[in-house]
Motif scaffolding. Structure first.
Motif, short mmCIF file in Angstrom:
data_model
loop_
_atom_site.label_atom_id
_atom_site.label_comp_id
_atom_site.label_asym_id
_atom_site.label_seq_id
_atom_site.Cartn_x
_atom_site.Cartn_y
_atom_site.Cartn_z
N PRO A 179 0.82 -1.22 0.00
CA PRO A 179 0.00 0.00 0.00
C PRO A 179 0.85 1.27 0.00
O PRO A 179 1.97 1.29 0.53
CB PRO A 179 -0.83 -0.12 1.29
N MET A 180 0.29 2.30 -0.63
CA MET A 180 1.01 3.57 -0.72
C MET A 180 1.31 4.15 0.65
O MET A 180 2.41 4.69 0.88
CB MET A 180 0.17 4.56 -1.54
N GLU A 181 0.37 4.08 1.58
CA GLU A 181 0.59 4.64 2.91
C GLU A 181 1.76 3.96 3.61
O GLU A 181 2.60 4.64 4.23
CB GLU A 181 -0.68 4.49 3.75
N GLU A 182 1.84 2.65 3.50
CA GLU A 182 2.93 1.92 4.15
C GLU A 182 4.28 2.27 3.51
O GLU A 182 5.29 2.43 4.21
CB GLU A 182 2.67 0.42 4.06
N SER A 183 4.32 2.38 2.20
CA SER A 183 5.57 2.72 1.52
C SER A 183 6.06 4.11 1.90
O SER A 183 7.26 4.32 2.13
CB SER A 183 5.38 2.63 0.00
N LEU A 184 5.13 5.06 2.00
CA LEU A 184 5.52 6.41 2.38
C LEU A 184 6.01 6.47 3.82
O LEU A 184 6.97 7.18 4.14
CB LEU A 184 4.35 7.36 2.17
N ARG A 185 5.36 5.73 4.72
CA ARG A 185 5.80 5.72 6.11
C ARG A 185 7.20 5.12 6.23
O ARG A 185 8.03 5.61 7.00
CB ARG A 185 4.80 4.95 6.97
N GLU A 186 7.46 4.07 5.48
CA GLU A 186 8.79 3.47 5.52
C GLU A 186 9.84 4.43 4.95
O GLU A 186 10.98 4.47 5.44
CB GLU A 186 8.80 2.16 4.75
N LEU A 193 9.63 15.98 4.29
CA LEU A 193 9.18 14.73 3.70
C LEU A 193 7.98 14.16 4.47
O LEU A 193 7.06 13.59 3.87
CB LEU A 193 10.32 13.72 3.66
N LYS A 194 7.97 14.34 5.79
CA LYS A 194 6.82 13.90 6.57
C LYS A 194 5.58 14.73 6.22
O LYS A 194 4.47 14.18 6.17
CB LYS A 194 7.13 14.02 8.06
N PHE A 195 5.75 16.03 5.97
CA PHE A 195 4.63 16.85 5.51
C PHE A 195 4.08 16.31 4.19
O PHE A 195 2.86 16.23 3.99
CB PHE A 195 5.07 18.30 5.35
N PHE A 196 5.01 15.97 3.29
CA PHE A 196 4.59 15.44 1.99
C PHE A 196 3.84 14.12 2.14
O PHE A 196 2.79 13.91 1.52
CB PHE A 196 5.83 15.26 1.10
N ALA A 197 4.37 13.22 2.96
CA ALA A 197 3.71 11.92 3.16
C ALA A 197 2.33 12.11 3.78
O ALA A 197 1.35 11.45 3.38
CB ALA A 197 4.59 11.03 4.03
N THR A 198 2.23 13.01 4.76
CA THR A 198 0.93 13.26 5.39
C THR A 198 -0.06 13.84 4.40
O THR A 198 -1.25 13.46 4.39
CB THR A 198 1.11 14.20 6.59
#
Length: 322
Positions: free
Chosen positions: A199-206, A216-221
């Motif tokens: 999943p995209m959410e899991e990939s971004l968190r990793e 980068l955390k702002f972008f992922a959120t």
């Protein structure tokens, strides 16, 4: 103080042996080792339940499990695997210990060959053994700094790709193909994970764990919220990129204003160390009082403590978070 030739020969032998072992293990890639070990688990004959069970006998335990004990012990002091990923180095914990041990021995051998006093030999051991970790930390810092500098361009490229009608995954592929490492490699890894069904959410968190960057955390959120609630992601990415550029501009002004303080700190911290070695080279007996006399030992310990305290104070003054 005369060093027996036997001790010098023994130290040289240990150092050369450690270097040869390091070169032998350094030819293998840890990622290849992990891939081969996983393939061997499925290539072994026998039922599936037998492959998942661990050997109960100590004699039947493979030699690879001995290394994991070292990794489990050192994991109490930090996540070294994550550190190696952040620095982008092909390194494992046993290999790091082996290289540090070899360089520590070489530092001690160098001290013996230069006929240092016995009290200074541990300094050579610590200096040599700490070089690999210092190099990894320096490489990690440079890689994260380069990633932060590339992030605004990546945000703008991704926003243009979204306005052109491409998907978010296609935008990640565009960044991976058009931009150099480290940001191209990280976004390419996220794109490959999407192709494998993660999943995209899991990939971004990793990715935010591998790259501890606030922007980068702002972008992922923003991406996760947009996928859940909707909205114009391209406009959000433009604002994030503009915010990052303004922050870099302010950070440059702060660095210019604090340059004098940072330079003064480097001079004040390095001057006593350089003066010590200069006096040690000119008049060794004069300096050895710090190691032989009880009062000299107390003065040396107090000087080292004051140096560390001064370094912390100077770093606190010149390190302004932007």
């Amino acid at each position: 103080m005369t060093i027996p030739p036997l001790w010098i020969g023994l130290a040289v032998f240990i150092g050369v042996t450690a270097l040869v072992a390091w070169l032998a293990t350094g030819l293998r890639n840890p990622h290849t080792d992990r891939l081969e070990s996983r393939l061997q688990q499925y290539a072994k004959p026998g039922p599936a339940w037998a492959k998942q069970t661990k050997p109960t006998s100590l004699l039947a335990e493979p030699l690879e499990e001995k290394i994991s004990l070292l990794e489990k012990f050192l994991s109490r002091f930090g996540n070294f695997s994550l550190l190696f990923e952040q620095a982008d180095v092909a390194m494992t914990v046993p290999r790091l210990v082996l290289i540090s041990g070899g360089l520590a021995v070489l530092g001690g051998v160098l001290g013996l060959l230069l006929r240092w006093h016995g009290a200074l030999i541990p300094v050579g051991l610590v200096a040599g053994g700490s070089l690999p970790m210092l190099w990894i930390l320096w490489r990690r810092k440079q890689r994260l700094k380069q990633f932060a500098q590339q992030l605004p361009d990546a945000m703008e490229m991704l926003a243009r790709a979204l306005r052109a009608g491409q998907s978010l995954a296609a935008g990640f592929q565009l960044i991976a193909s058009e931009m150099p490492p480290p940001i191209g490699k990280e976004f390419g890894r996220v794109f490959e994970e999407q192709n494998l069904g993660i999943p995209m959410e899991e990939s971004l968190r990793e990715m935010t764990e591998r790259v501890p960057n606030l922007d980068l955390k702002f972008f992922a959120t923003a991406v996760i919220l947009q996928r859940q609630t909707g909205g114009d992601l391209a406009e959000i990415l433009d604002k994030i990129g503009r915010l990052i550029r303004e922050r870099f501009q302010l950070w440059g002004q702060v660095q210019a204003l604090t340059a004098e303080g940072r330079l003064s700190g480097v001079v004040l911290l390095a001057l006593p160390i350089l003066l010590f070695f200069a006096v040690y080279h000119l008049n060794r007996d004069y300096v050895m009082v710090l190691f032989t006399d009880p009062m000299g030992k107390k003065m040396l310990a107090g000087a080292i403590g004051m140096q560390l305290l001064g370094a912390l104070v100077i770093k606190k003054i010149v390190n302004i978070q932007v």
